[in-house]
Design a protein around this motif. Structure first.
Motif, short mmCIF file in Angstrom:
data_model
loop_
_atom_site.label_atom_id
_atom_site.label_comp_id
_atom_site.label_asym_id
_atom_site.label_seq_id
_atom_site.Cartn_x
_atom_site.Cartn_y
_atom_site.Cartn_z
N GLY A 1 -1.42 3.74 -5.99
CA GLY A 1 -0.93 4.41 -4.79
C GLY A 1 -0.73 5.90 -5.04
N ALA B 1 0.91 3.79 4.61
CA ALA B 1 -0.26 2.98 4.27
C ALA B 1 -1.50 3.42 5.03
CB ALA B 1 0.02 1.51 4.54
N ARG C 1 0.82 -1.21 0.00
CA ARG C 1 0.00 0.00 0.00
C ARG C 1 0.86 1.26 0.00
NH1 ARG C 1 -5.39 -0.60 1.43
NH2 ARG C 1 -5.42 1.48 2.31
N GLY D 1 3.64 1.52 -1.60
CA GLY D 1 4.43 1.57 -2.83
C GLY D 1 5.85 1.11 -2.65
N GLY E 1 3.40 6.84 -2.96
CA GLY E 1 4.56 5.98 -3.16
C GLY E 1 5.82 6.74 -3.51
N VAL F 1 -4.26 4.46 -0.95
CA VAL F 1 -4.50 3.57 -2.09
C VAL F 1 -5.89 3.82 -2.64
CG1 VAL F 1 -4.79 1.16 -2.80
CG2 VAL F 1 -2.95 1.77 -1.24
#
Length: 698
Positions: A428, A484, A253, A255, A431, A490
């Motif tokens: 994502g 995350a 999540r 990246g 990321g 995400v």
């Protein structure tokens, strides 16, 4: 003709870029073979393109554009033949139907997934019998999973075992757009997969209980506990089995999952560290330093390290690709040429496609080459050198380097986003920011610490370095969890159409590989494909090929027919439905009436109410009641054969129908059904599954 002269001037200006399109055109042919349905289509395309290529070469009359088009046509034709030949050369028998067998088999390989408490065995069956003692003929290569507590001592490559297992043919996609394990298994020669049961009898122990890779992973995880040890093992050997599922999901999540797959970053770090250490140590010997080019010796040591690291980590496609690229870079350095160019990237891609053309269809190949192509193409642009090049003031120079890292991270994230959407149905948002910290931290802190710890381990003085490595990887995991957990980390998206993905990839390559202003003609195609992927319609229903699992998709998320669906199925159906949260039970949805054996629900789309019924247990439903129910329903779904008199108003999906279609996705406004199995599809893994006979008995 004026237009032809313009094209000739353009081709002349881009002549240095033309070799970059060799792997691209070969890849187009490989992709065409996977997309086209049967040998007649493959032969027609090969003959047509070969004729076009030879005709263009004959009529070129010295023009560069006709020669370019002719060569492109021939390469695409060669790609079709290459993929076809590879698929035929690896063909192996496939199990005809599920069966439970007691078998004696030689162990080809062992993969321990410590976090899942599972051990995977690659087996070569020697003899097998069913529950009645009748002999069975099984495929020559099967994969069986064992619970960790059932894996006995002495189990390793070269062992011979006797065990009981439930075997199944390799599974195709759960629904359109899902991962096709049957295709991947075909190219790996796997004819069946299954679950083994205790007791497992060891008839012959492995020559060594564990290979070097397994011993090294076990040593690392013994020194560093938890997922930190699993990440350390992944960096050294490519073994990700000891990473906890929640930590692995956080890395995905955020990246950062690419850090767990040994590829270009890891090969580069190993080669760089070995080169620097070699040159520094040899420079301490003045006689050698004055008479020998130490960088050449450093490059040779780096090459040996790259090959050894590739072998140690299992020689997967991303690692082989990175190793090939490293060899080319080292050769360029030895010859005094520019170290990293798009030509080297193209050469690496060409080598991989020639030996493993099926790799093109996998996310690993696409992500690896998209990232390195984006990085090299970006830094080749004059604007990057002008804006982010060296500066006399060290403070401005540091800021420029930081800005270059940020721009590079954003560019890589944009390049990888269409691939992530197409394969994983997720994109994502943070990321690039996370990678700006994570990549240097992994390259310059974690990996050097691990190399030092491994070198000092035989001397018994590596304890402090293992501790530092554990702390450094703990910080990496903390970063992954922090990113995350951020809102909108995400974005989940439904399955994207294949044409949109092709348009995005084609437009991106057009922009990256050309150098004149004509390159910007790829932007509209890239934008069209990317927007189409983002706006892909969400299915209303997803039905798996066995009819056991049904997912209903709405703005509130995904609801599953069966409350006890496994983790893999829950995750797969949620991803394909474009939902990021945990799926709920269909029985809890308003308007749904569910009993132990049947579930009936209503869905409104475009002003029309759809009535849907699905079986949810293995128990028989009285036929009269079922037939009466069918007459009131628009769609009926079952995991068994329904009576002929069961005639819903629009669609009947029972076991015979789903065997023909595979998994399906259904959109209700307007009504549309997409199937896994295309009519007339004759790819080898499809034909093998359709024509495979049940396990032979005697």
């Amino acid at each position: 003709m004026p237009r032809l002269r313009v094209l000739e001037h353009w081709a002349e200006a881009e002549r240095n870029q033309l070799p970059l399109w060799l792997p691209v055109m070969l890849g187009v042919g490989i992709a065409a073979w996977f997309m086209l349905p049967d040998p007649r289509a493959w032969i027609a395309v090969v003959l047509a393109l070969a004729g076009m290529g030879l005709g263009a070469a004959t009529l070129a009359d010295g023009g560069r554009v006709p020669r370019m088009l002719g060569m492109a046509a021939l390469l695409v034709s060669a790609g079709v033949l290459l993929a076809w030949a590879r698929a035929e050369s690896v063909g192996a028998p496939v199990l005809g139907r599920p069966t439970i067998a007691t078998l004696v088999a030689d162990v080809e390989g062992v993969d321990r997934l410590a976090a899942r408490r599972v051990v995977r065995l690659m087996l070569h069956p020697l003899a097998a019998r069913d529950g009645r003692g009748r002999a069975l003929t099984l495929p020559p290569r099967i994969r069986v999973s064992l619970a960790e507590e059932d894996a006995i001592e002495g189990l390793g490559a070269g062992a011979r075992v006797c065990l009981r297992a439930r075997l199944m043919p390799p599974a195709g996609p759960v629904a359109p757009g899902g991962h096709d394990f049957a295709r991947a298994a075909w190219f790996q020669g796997i004819g069946a997969t299954g679950r083994g049961f205790a007791p497992v009898t060891l008839l012959r122990p492995a020559p060594k209980a564990m290979g070097l890779r397994q011993r090294l992973s076990a040593r690392i995880t013994a020194r560093i506990a938890g997922s930190e040890g699993g990440i350390a093992a992944a960096l050294a050997t490519g073994d990700v089995g000891a990473i906890d599922d929640s930590d692995a999901e956080a890395m995905r999540r955020a990246g950062l999952a690419h850090l767990l797959s040994v590829s270009g970053l890891h090969i580069t770090a190993v080669v760089g560290i070995v080169m620097v250490l070699t040159v520094r140590l040899l420079a301490l010997w003045p006689w050698l330093a004055l008479r020998v080019r130490l960088p050449l010796l450093g490059a040779a040591a780096g090459a040996v390290a790259a090959i050894g690291y590739t072998w140690l980590t299992g020689a997967e496609v991303p690692t082989i690709r990175s190793c090939v690229a490293a060899m080319l870079v080292l050769a360029a350095l030895a010859l005094g040429r520019e170290a990293m160019t798009l030509r080297l990237v193209a050469a690496g891609a060409l080598i991989v496609l020639l030996f493993r053309p099926e790799a093109l269809m996998g996310a690993s190949f696409q992500l690896s080459f998209a990232a390195i192509t984006a990085i090299v193409a970006l830094h080749d642009h004059p604007a990057m050198r002008r804006w982010f090049g060296p500066h006399p003031d060290w403070r401005w120079s540091a800021l420029r380097h930081l800005a270059a890292l940020l721009v590079t991270g954003l560019m890589v994230e944009l390049a990888l986003m269409p691939i992530a959407i197409f394969h994983f149905h997720k994109a994502g948002l943070y990321g690039a920011m996370a990678n700006i910290v994570a990549i240097p931290w992994t390259t310059f802190v974690a990996m050097p610490l691990e190399m030092i710890a491994l070198l000092l381990e035989p001397l018994g003085v590596a304890g402090p370095f293992w501790w530092l490595l554990g702390r450094s990887l703990g910080l990496l995991l903390a970063l992954a969890h922090q990113v995350a957990a951020m809102p909108g980390a995400v974005v989940a998206l439904p399955v994207a159409p294949g044409w949109a993905f092709a348009a995005a990839v084609g437009g991106g390559l057009w922009v990256a590989l050309w150098r004149t202003r004509w390159r910007w003609l790829g932007l509209p195609m890239l934008a069209l494909g990317f927007i189409a992927m983002l706006l892909a319609p969400t299915p209303d229903l997803i039905v798996t090929g066995d009819g056991r699992h049904v997912a209903m998709v709405s703005g509130k998320g995904v609801a599953l027919l069966r409350d006890r669906a496994g983790d893999y199925m829950r995750s797969a159906l949620s991803e394909m439905g474009g939902a990021d949260g945990e799926p709920q039970a269909l029985a809890d949805r308003p308007g749904a009436r569910c009993g132990p054996d049947m579930c009936v629900t209503r869905v409104e789309r475009d002003g029309k109410v759809w009535r849907i019924a699905a079986t949810r247990s293995g128990y028989a439903v009285p036929w009269r009641d079922l037939i009466a129910l069918c007459q009131r329903m628009d769609i009926v779904i079952a995991d068994r054969r329904l009576p002929p008199d069961c005639r819903p108003r629009w669609l009947k999906l029972d076991a015979p129908a789903l065997r023909r279609t595979g998994g399906v996705t259904i959109r209700l406004g307007p009504p549309q059904v997409d199937m896994v199995h295309r009519p007339g599809d004759r790819h080898p893994w499809i034909e093998a599954a359709a024509t495979a006979t049940p396990p032979a008995q005697s």
